[in-house]
Design a protein around this motif. Structure first.
Motif, PDB file in Angstrom:
ATOM      1  N   PRO A  28      -9.199  -1.394   4.904  1.00  9.61           N
ATOM      2  CA  PRO A  28      -8.944  -0.063   4.345  1.00  9.61           C
ATOM      3  C   PRO A  28      -9.999   0.332   3.330  1.00  9.61           C
ATOM      4  CG  PRO A  28      -7.543  -1.679   3.298  1.00  9.61           C
ATOM      5  CD  PRO A  28      -8.287  -2.400   4.394  1.00  9.61           C
ATOM      6  N   LEU A  30     -10.645   1.353  -0.163  1.00 12.67           N
ATOM      7  CA  LEU A  30      -9.891   1.169  -1.400  1.00 12.67           C
ATOM      8  C   LEU A  30     -10.459   2.006  -2.533  1.00 12.67           C
ATOM      9  CD1 LEU A  30      -9.437  -2.707  -1.365  1.00 12.67           C
ATOM     10  CD2 LEU A  30      -7.787  -0.967  -0.647  1.00 12.67           C
ATOM     11  N   THR A  40      -4.342  -0.038  -7.162  1.00  8.98           N
ATOM     12  CA  THR A  40      -4.415   1.228  -6.443  1.00  8.98           C
ATOM     13  C   THR A  40      -3.748   2.286  -7.303  1.00  8.98           C
ATOM     14  OG1 THR A  40      -4.295   0.088  -4.324  1.00  8.98           O
ATOM     15  CG2 THR A  40      -3.705   2.428  -4.338  1.00  8.98           C
ATOM     16  N   LYS A  45      -1.444   5.206  -3.291  1.00  8.82           N
ATOM     17  CA  LYS A  45      -0.516   4.180  -2.824  1.00  8.82           C
ATOM     18  C   LYS A  45       0.108   4.509  -1.471  1.00  8.82           C
ATOM     19  CE  LYS A  45       3.101   1.309  -4.752  1.00  8.82           C
ATOM     20  NZ  LYS A  45       3.942   1.088  -5.927  1.00  8.82           N
ATOM     21  N   GLU A  47      -1.043   6.325   0.991  1.00 11.74           N
ATOM     22  CA  GLU A  47      -2.022   6.142   2.060  1.00 11.74           C
ATOM     23  C   GLU A  47      -2.206   4.663   2.382  1.00 11.74           C
ATOM     24  OE1 GLU A  47      -6.704   6.930   3.186  1.00 11.74           O
ATOM     25  OE2 GLU A  47      -5.883   7.837   1.381  1.00 11.74           O
ATOM     26  N   LEU A  48      -2.265   3.836   1.367  1.00 17.44           N
ATOM     27  CA  LEU A  48      -2.432   2.402   1.583  1.00 17.44           C
ATOM     28  C   LEU A  48      -1.206   1.812   2.282  1.00 17.44           C
ATOM     29  CD1 LEU A  48      -4.722   0.487   1.159  1.00 17.44           C
ATOM     30  CD2 LEU A  48      -3.845  -0.027  -1.107  1.00 17.44           C
ATOM     31  N   ASN A  51      -1.540   2.628   5.841  1.00 14.00           N
ATOM     32  CA  ASN A  51      -2.515   1.723   6.462  1.00 14.00           C
ATOM     33  C   ASN A  51      -1.880   0.383   6.811  1.00 14.00           C
ATOM     34  OD1 ASN A  51      -4.645   3.539   6.314  1.00 14.00           O
ATOM     35  ND2 ASN A  51      -5.391   2.755   4.360  1.00 14.00           N
ATOM     36  N   TYR A  77      -6.710  -6.842  -2.578  1.00 11.99           N
ATOM     37  CA  TYR A  77      -6.387  -5.527  -3.127  1.00 11.99           C
ATOM     38  C   TYR A  77      -5.838  -4.542  -2.099  1.00 11.99           C
ATOM     39  CZ  TYR A  77      -8.740  -6.940  -7.422  1.00 11.99           C
ATOM     40  OH  TYR A  77      -9.105  -7.596  -8.561  1.00 11.99           O
ATOM     41  N   SER A  78      -5.676  -4.922  -0.849  1.00  8.92           N
ATOM     42  CA  SER A  78      -5.234  -3.954   0.150  1.00  8.92           C
ATOM     43  C   SER A  78      -3.713  -3.867   0.295  1.00  8.92           C
ATOM     44  CB  SER A  78      -5.883  -4.230   1.505  1.00  8.92           C
ATOM     45  OG  SER A  78      -5.545  -5.503   1.984  1.00  8.92           O
ATOM     46  N   PRO A  80      -0.583  -2.864  -1.890  1.00  7.24           N
ATOM     47  CA  PRO A  80      -0.278  -2.261  -3.196  1.00  7.24           C
ATOM     48  C   PRO A  80       1.030  -2.772  -3.812  1.00  7.24           C
ATOM     49  CG  PRO A  80       0.248  -0.708  -1.478  1.00  7.24           C
ATOM     50  CD  PRO A  80      -0.336  -1.922  -0.808  1.00  7.24           C
ATOM     51  N   GLY A  84       4.128  -2.909  -1.173  1.00 10.59           N
ATOM     52  CA  GLY A  84       3.390  -3.368   0.000  1.00 10.59           C
ATOM     53  C   GLY A  84       3.939  -4.680   0.536  1.00 10.59           C
ATOM     54  N   ASP A 108      -2.942  -6.161  -4.866  1.00 12.33           N
ATOM     55  CA  ASP A 108      -3.636  -5.701  -6.069  1.00 12.33           C
ATOM     56  C   ASP A 108      -2.938  -6.308  -7.290  1.00 12.33           C
ATOM     57  OD1 ASP A 108      -1.384  -4.043  -6.381  1.00 12.33           O
ATOM     58  OD2 ASP A 108      -2.488  -2.181  -6.181  1.00 12.33           O
TER      59      ASP A 108
END
Length: 128
Positions: A28, A30, A40, A45, A47-48, A51, A77-78, A80, A84, A108
């Motif tokens: 992604p 970032l 993030t 957030k 959008e992540l 993803n 970090y991908s 959140p 996540g 993250d």
């Protein structure tokens, strides 16, 4: 000094084929906060999380033509935070998710309270 530990995944019911392993790796874009701890921003957030959902969907469909996606990887970090992690846990708990797979991901920055929450969840092991 480097210490290497060998992990026997067969104890956990994971058998990897010797000829073809299916992998899906997210990459992604970032955007992180400019100050430590790097996270993030709230605005990115959602959008992540989308993803993560999309990557997990790709893993489940196994477009690489292996029997299943053996490894799903989210770079550092991908993921959140706890939102996540919860999203990934829910996907793995779904009956449609194949057994004997491995998901590796980088979260993250977590606050101390979030880290304690995560460490205290059922299924997590301390020590070792």
């Amino acid at each position: 000094m480097i210490h290497t530990s060998r992990v026997d995944l067969t104890e956990r019911g994971i058998l990897l084929p010797h000829d073809r392993v299916g992998m899906v790796i997210a990459q992604p874009h970032l955007t992180l906060t400019q100050q430590e701890p790097y996270r993030t921003p709230l605005a990115g957030k959602l959008e992540l999380l989308r993803n993560l959902t999309a990557t997990l969907a790709v893993s489940r469909t196994a477009p690489h033509h292996a029997e299943k996606t053996h490894f799903t990887i989210f770079p550092e970090y991908s993921i959140p935070g706890l939102d996540g992690i919860d999203l990934i846990d829910a996907a793995l708990a779904d009956q449609q998710w194949p057994t004997g797979t491995i998901v590796i991901g980088g979260v993250d920055a977590l606050s101390k309270a979030d880290f304690e929450n995560l460490a205290g969840r059922a299924g997590n092991r301390r020590g070792a």
